[in-house]
Design an enzyme around this catalytic site. Structure first.
Site, PDB file in Angstrom:
ATOM      1  N   ARG A 188       1.086  -1.282   0.048  1.00 56.65           N
ATOM      2  CA  ARG A 188      -0.062   0.171   0.000  1.00 56.65           C
ATOM      3  C   ARG A 188       0.968   1.282  -0.118  1.00 56.65           C
ATOM      4  O   ARG A 188       1.935   1.356   0.353  1.00 56.65           O
ATOM      5  CB  ARG A 188      -0.863  -0.054   1.126  1.00 56.65           C
ATOM      6  CG  ARG A 188      -1.793  -1.096   1.314  1.00 56.65           C
ATOM      7  CD  ARG A 188      -2.641  -0.933   2.543  1.00 56.65           C
ATOM      8  NE  ARG A 188      -3.440  -2.171   2.721  1.00 56.65           N
ATOM      9  CZ  ARG A 188      -3.527  -3.087   3.534  1.00 56.65           C
ATOM     10  NH1 ARG A 188      -2.222  -3.289   4.105  1.00 56.65           N
ATOM     11  NH2 ARG A 188      -4.182  -4.114   3.489  1.00 56.65           N
ATOM     12  N   LYS A 212      -2.460  -1.860   7.759  1.00 59.55           N
ATOM     13  CA  LYS A 212      -3.583  -1.342   8.277  1.00 59.55           C
ATOM     14  C   LYS A 212      -3.650  -1.826   9.741  1.00 59.55           C
ATOM     15  O   LYS A 212      -3.429  -3.240  10.062  1.00 59.55           O
ATOM     16  CB  LYS A 212      -4.908  -1.881   7.492  1.00 59.55           C
ATOM     17  CG  LYS A 212      -4.902  -1.069   6.321  1.00 59.55           C
ATOM     18  CD  LYS A 212      -6.199  -1.061   5.587  1.00 59.55           C
ATOM     19  CE  LYS A 212      -6.663  -0.202   4.374  1.00 59.55           C
ATOM     20  NZ  LYS A 212      -7.841  -0.727   3.840  1.00 59.55           N
ATOM     21  N   HIS A 279      -1.661   2.543  -6.001  1.00 58.96           N
ATOM     22  CA  HIS A 279      -2.627   1.358  -5.890  1.00 58.96           C
ATOM     23  C   HIS A 279      -2.717   0.584  -7.053  1.00 58.96           C
ATOM     24  O   HIS A 279      -3.028  -0.613  -7.000  1.00 58.96           O
ATOM     25  CB  HIS A 279      -4.016   1.701  -5.359  1.00 58.96           C
ATOM     26  CG  HIS A 279      -4.571   0.620  -4.476  1.00 58.96           C
ATOM     27  ND1 HIS A 279      -4.389   0.494  -3.296  1.00 58.96           N
ATOM     28  CD2 HIS A 279      -5.470  -0.189  -4.733  1.00 58.96           C
ATOM     29  CE1 HIS A 279      -5.113  -0.508  -2.732  1.00 58.96           C
ATOM     30  NE2 HIS A 279      -5.831  -1.064  -3.665  1.00 58.96           N
ATOM     31  N   ARG A 282      -0.291  -2.316  -6.802  1.00 60.45           N
ATOM     32  CA  ARG A 282      -0.869  -3.463  -5.946  1.00 60.45           C
ATOM     33  C   ARG A 282      -1.723  -4.123  -6.484  1.00 60.45           C
ATOM     34  O   ARG A 282      -1.460  -5.524  -6.492  1.00 60.45           O
ATOM     35  CB  ARG A 282      -1.260  -2.596  -4.618  1.00 60.45           C
ATOM     36  CG  ARG A 282      -1.892  -3.655  -3.656  1.00 60.45           C
ATOM     37  CD  ARG A 282      -2.373  -2.717  -2.580  1.00 60.45           C
ATOM     38  NE  ARG A 282      -3.178  -3.412  -1.442  1.00 60.45           N
ATOM     39  CZ  ARG A 282      -2.687  -4.344  -0.533  1.00 60.45           C
ATOM     40  NH1 ARG A 282      -1.159  -4.153  -0.563  1.00 60.45           N
ATOM     41  NH2 ARG A 282      -3.526  -4.659   0.205  1.00 60.45           N
ATOM     42  N   TYR A 314      -9.600  -7.502  -5.755  1.00 56.94           N
ATOM     43  CA  TYR A 314      -8.264  -6.946  -6.495  1.00 56.94           C
ATOM     44  C   TYR A 314      -7.920  -7.959  -7.446  1.00 56.94           C
ATOM     45  O   TYR A 314      -7.289  -7.314  -8.465  1.00 56.94           O
ATOM     46  CB  TYR A 314      -7.306  -7.039  -5.589  1.00 56.94           C
ATOM     47  CG  TYR A 314      -7.153  -5.903  -4.664  1.00 56.94           C
ATOM     48  CD1 TYR A 314      -6.538  -4.734  -4.993  1.00 56.94           C
ATOM     49  CD2 TYR A 314      -7.649  -5.825  -3.411  1.00 56.94           C
ATOM     50  CE1 TYR A 314      -6.490  -3.373  -4.086  1.00 56.94           C
ATOM     51  CE2 TYR A 314      -7.572  -5.063  -2.388  1.00 56.94           C
ATOM     52  CZ  TYR A 314      -7.135  -3.578  -2.771  1.00 56.94           C
ATOM     53  OH  TYR A 314      -7.063  -2.541  -1.807  1.00 56.94           O
TER      54      TYR A 314
END
Length: 332
Positions: A188, A212, A279, A282, A314
């Site tokens: 991230r 996170k 992002h 990622r 994703y």
């Protein structure tokens, strides 16, 4: 003047303002009101005297969330949003209704994207669920707030060709190391800017990152990324703890906006006509990893997802994958 008199006066004023009646008719209306009000006592709602406890509960909520490991940026977003709720709703939290929240969201969500509206709904639901769990309130008025249905779109990742174009457009060792690390690790943006030199392990090509919820995990980089990181470290100015630093004194850590500017500059030079952002690397790492045979659980661990459902978002199959699989398997 008692409230009966105040009520009668306000009625007469409103009638005079909105209906064209003469003085004689006004007197008639007043006599009727006096007669009717003899059997009633008017009580005025003293809303201005109500002291809201929302600010106090917001402080308690944010303190609890901080202990759970939420980032300062996330806590700040919650604070600004809930402060607007406090300014809009002058009530005790136990008296807030579903309709109060609907009216607040109607104002908050005017002109915003559906995804942003859903985020605001989630903020409210998190706050009120916490108050129910803490037994501050008995019922959750946010429970029936609906989520906006989002249009389902295929995620377009970077192709191998795209990655090569970006590599060739890099001007210096810092840009190349940054591009390689984003793509190789799937970090991230917040994780990337938080990397320190001491977090790098060149023995097994791994990096310790803080994700996170302040959760630590290990990500890996390939030999190509290792070479470019080493080249960058040899030329890097300054000796601070941060891996990626600015090019000018005092060589501070590059922040999220700084990384975005670097990527925008590289993408512009490479001639991209689509948006390229941190992002996207990622998502591309996950998508290409699955296409090359990595298991979804491996990708889940590398990305630091607590739920595999998040990983699936994703890694939705794109049309290029469908076309490739069709050519390989369905052409007879």
């Amino acid at each position: 003047m008692n409230y009966n008199e105040e009520f009668k006066r306000n009625i007469l004023i409103k009638l005079a303002e909105n209906i064209n009646i003469n003085f004689e008719n006004q007197q008639s209306v007043e006599r009727i009101l006096v007669e009717l009000l003899q059997d009633y006592t008017v009580i005025k709602n003293e809303t201005a005297l109500t002291i809201s406890d929302i600010p106090e509960k917001i402080t308690m909520y944010l303190q609890a969330k901080k202990l759970e490991g939420l980032s300062d940026l996330t806590l700040q977003n919650y604070f600004y949003f809930l402060r607007r709720l406090s300014e809009h709703t002058h009530k005790q939290v136990r008296d807030i209704t579903l309709n109060d929240l609907r009216m607040f969201l109607f104002k908050e969500c005017e002109g915003v994207k559906p995804s942003t509206a859903n985020t605001k709904v989630c903020y409210l639901q998190s706050f009120f669920r916490w108050m129910v769990d803490e037994e501050i309130i008995d019922k959750d008025p946010s429970r029936k707030l609906p989520q906006v249905k989002l249009p389902k779109r295929l995620r377009n990742s970077l192709t191998i060709e795209d990655i090569e174009r970006l590599r060739l457009a890099c001007n210096d060792t810092r840009e190349r190391a940054l591009i390689e690390l984003l793509f190789a690790t799937g970090c991230r943006l917040s994780e990337l800017v938080g990397i320190n030199v001491e977090d790098l392990n060149f023995q097994d090509n791994s990096i310790r990152v803080i994700g996170k919820g302040n959760k630590e995990r290990i990500v890996y980089f390939n030999t190509k990324a290792k070479v470019h990181i080493e080249n960058y470290l040899k030329e890097r100015q300054g000796y601070g703890e941060a891996l990626f630093v600015t090019c000018k004194r005092p060589y501070n850590r590059v922040g999220p906006r700084g990384v975005q500017k670097i990527i925008n500059k590289i993408a512009d030079k490479a001639g991209f006509d689509k948006s390229v952002f941190p992002h996207l690397f990622r998502h591309s790492m996950a998508t290409l990893g699955l296409q090359n045979g990595a298991s979804i659980t491996t990708i889940q661990r590398l990305l630091g997802h607590s739920s595999i459902t998040t990983t699936e978002k994703y890694t939705e199959t794109n049309m290029e994958s469908v076309k490739y699989e069709y050519k390989q398997s369905m052409t007879l």
